[in-house]
Write a protein that holds these residues in place. Structure first.
Motif, short mmCIF file in Angstrom:
data_model
loop_
_atom_site.label_atom_id
_atom_site.label_comp_id
_atom_site.label_asym_id
_atom_site.label_seq_id
_atom_site.Cartn_x
_atom_site.Cartn_y
_atom_site.Cartn_z
N TYR A 180 34.93 36.97 48.45
CA TYR A 180 34.35 36.17 47.37
C TYR A 180 35.17 36.36 46.10
N LEU A 181 35.06 35.37 45.21
CA LEU A 181 35.67 35.46 43.88
C LEU A 181 34.54 35.86 42.94
N ASP A 182 34.74 36.95 42.19
CA ASP A 182 33.65 37.46 41.36
C ASP A 182 33.83 36.96 39.92
N ASN A 183 32.96 36.00 39.53
CA ASN A 183 33.08 35.44 38.17
C ASN A 183 32.75 36.45 37.09
N CYS A 184 32.12 37.58 37.51
CA CYS A 184 31.82 38.62 36.50
C CYS A 184 32.96 39.61 36.38
N LYS A 185 33.96 39.43 37.24
CA LYS A 185 35.14 40.32 37.19
C LYS A 185 36.40 39.49 37.21
N LYS A 186 36.53 38.64 36.17
CA LYS A 186 37.73 37.80 35.98
C LYS A 186 38.08 36.99 37.24
N ARG A 187 37.05 36.62 37.98
CA ARG A 187 37.18 35.79 39.19
C ARG A 187 38.16 36.40 40.20
N GLU A 188 38.24 37.74 40.19
CA GLU A 188 39.10 38.39 41.19
C GLU A 188 38.46 38.35 42.57
N ARG A 189 39.29 38.53 43.58
CA ARG A 189 38.84 38.40 44.97
C ARG A 189 38.43 39.76 45.53
N PHE A 190 37.24 39.80 46.15
CA PHE A 190 36.73 41.03 46.76
C PHE A 190 36.22 40.70 48.15
N THR A 191 35.86 41.73 48.92
CA THR A 191 35.21 41.53 50.22
C THR A 191 33.80 42.10 50.14
N GLU A 192 32.82 41.32 50.59
CA GLU A 192 31.43 41.76 50.50
C GLU A 192 31.19 42.93 51.46
N GLN A 193 30.66 44.02 50.92
CA GLN A 193 30.45 45.23 51.76
C GLN A 193 29.01 45.28 52.28
N GLY A 194 28.09 44.71 51.55
CA GLY A 194 26.66 44.90 51.87
C GLY A 194 26.29 44.30 53.23
N ASP A 195 25.17 44.77 53.80
CA ASP A 195 24.74 44.14 55.07
C ASP A 195 23.86 42.93 54.77
N SER A 196 23.51 42.71 53.54
CA SER A 196 22.97 41.42 53.08
C SER A 196 22.99 41.52 51.57
N ILE A 197 22.93 40.39 50.90
CA ILE A 197 23.12 40.38 49.46
C ILE A 197 21.77 40.59 48.78
N THR A 198 21.67 41.60 47.91
CA THR A 198 20.41 41.80 47.17
C THR A 198 20.74 41.85 45.68
#
Ligand code: TA6
Length: 295
Positions: A180-198
């Motif tokens: 995902y691109l994180d708009n709260c972190k200068k739209r940098e690209r990360f990989t979601e680690q969670g087993d679901s999004i909370t």
């Protein structure tokens, strides 16, 4: 039927035979209400929403076209959501189709003003249909009608605001392990680690890339799951403004972030390019499962 609503703006009310309903303002072709057969409101609409052009209505399902967010030179989320749409046929028939769905066909064509900021001819036809089980279908067909041979490129989102009982009791399933691109972190690209999004303690504003065609939003307290099925929309934006940003928005209550979540079927990473005569189709179907998927 078509009714006069706030500030003289017109809205379409679709009623399905088993009692569900949808309301759509011609301003922005903006769905502002989606109720199930028990008359429960399923979408979030801010109590401070401003129904006054050119301000977009805060909540419901804003249409983001021809530009998602600030990904281009236009105003945030483009201009489709603050234009007056028409009926594909005037006066509008409200046919019921073979699958017993009630629907309306709206159309947006650019004005001369629009042409100045986005020099392209297009026809954008939007069908909004309500079927048994309160299933809400939105189908966008956007055609390049340029006569100068020029292609055009756009990004798009159905910016859906779901109503939830308590954001801290909501889970999103189907996006785990994705980039995902994180708009709260200068739209940098990360990989979601969670087993679901909370959602725990701060603003979430993530553009998930190449997502599945089906995403689930679970409202634990209401024992209700929203299911989003989408076609032609590979990305999904998840947004909750949390407290600080809520206070900064004049058309959003300070505490309202607790009762909403945006999960937006979108095409952002790979903008769509259409040559003259070509048409793109982007669909989303929203439905409700009245028990938790994981039970
Ligand atoms: O879809 C998420 C987002 O792009 C957020 O960054 C936030 O700006 C939200 O849209 C609302 O945008 P708006 O222009 O409707 O205030």
């Amino acid at each position: 039927e078509v009714v006069k609503a706030i500030n003289g703006l017109e809205k379409v009310v679709l009623r399905e035979i088993q009692g569900s309903s949808v309301e759509i303002y011609l301003y922005g072709a903006h769905v502002t209400s989606w109720k199930n057969e028990q008359g429960e409101e399923l979408l979030f609409l801010s109590s401070k929403a401003i129904f006054k052009p050119p301000k977009p209505i805060r909540g419901g399902i804003p249409i983001c076209f021809p530009q998602f967010s600030n990904l281009g030179s236009l105003e945030a989320h483009g201009f489709a959501r603050n234009r007056l749409w028409g009926f594909d046929d005037d006066p509008p028939p409200f046919p019921v189709d073979a699958a017993n769905k009630v629907f309306t066909d709206l159309i947006l064509r650019p004005t001369k003003e629009d042409f100045k900021i986005w020099p392209h001819s297009f026809e954008y036809r939007l069908r909004i249909a309500l079927g048994p089980g309160a299933n809400l279908m939105m189908t966008s067909r956007i055609r390049n009608t340029n006569t100068d041979g020029k292609p055009f490129t756009f990004t798009f989102a159905y910016h859906t605001y779901f109503s939830v009982s308590d954001i801290s009791e909501v889970r999103v399933e189907g996006l785990e392990t994705l980039d995902y691109l994180d708009n709260c972190k200068k739209r940098e690209r990360f990989t979601e680690q969670g087993d679901s999004i909370t959602f725990e303690e701060s603003e979430v504003d993530k553009i998930y890339l190449s997502t599945p065609t089906k995403i689930a939003v679970m409202d634990h307290e209401k024992k209700r799951t929203f299911v989003i099925r989408k076609e032609g929309l590979p990305d999904a934006v998840v947004w909750n403004p949390w407290e600080k940003k809520s206070k900064a928005m004049v058309d959003f209550g300070d505490e309202e972030y607790k009762h909403m979540l945006c999960v937006e079927a979108a095409t952002v990473e790979k903008p769509i390019t259409l040559k003259p005569g070509e048409e793109w189709r982007g669909r989303q179907q929203l439905s409700i499962v009245s028990k938790k998927l994981d039970s």
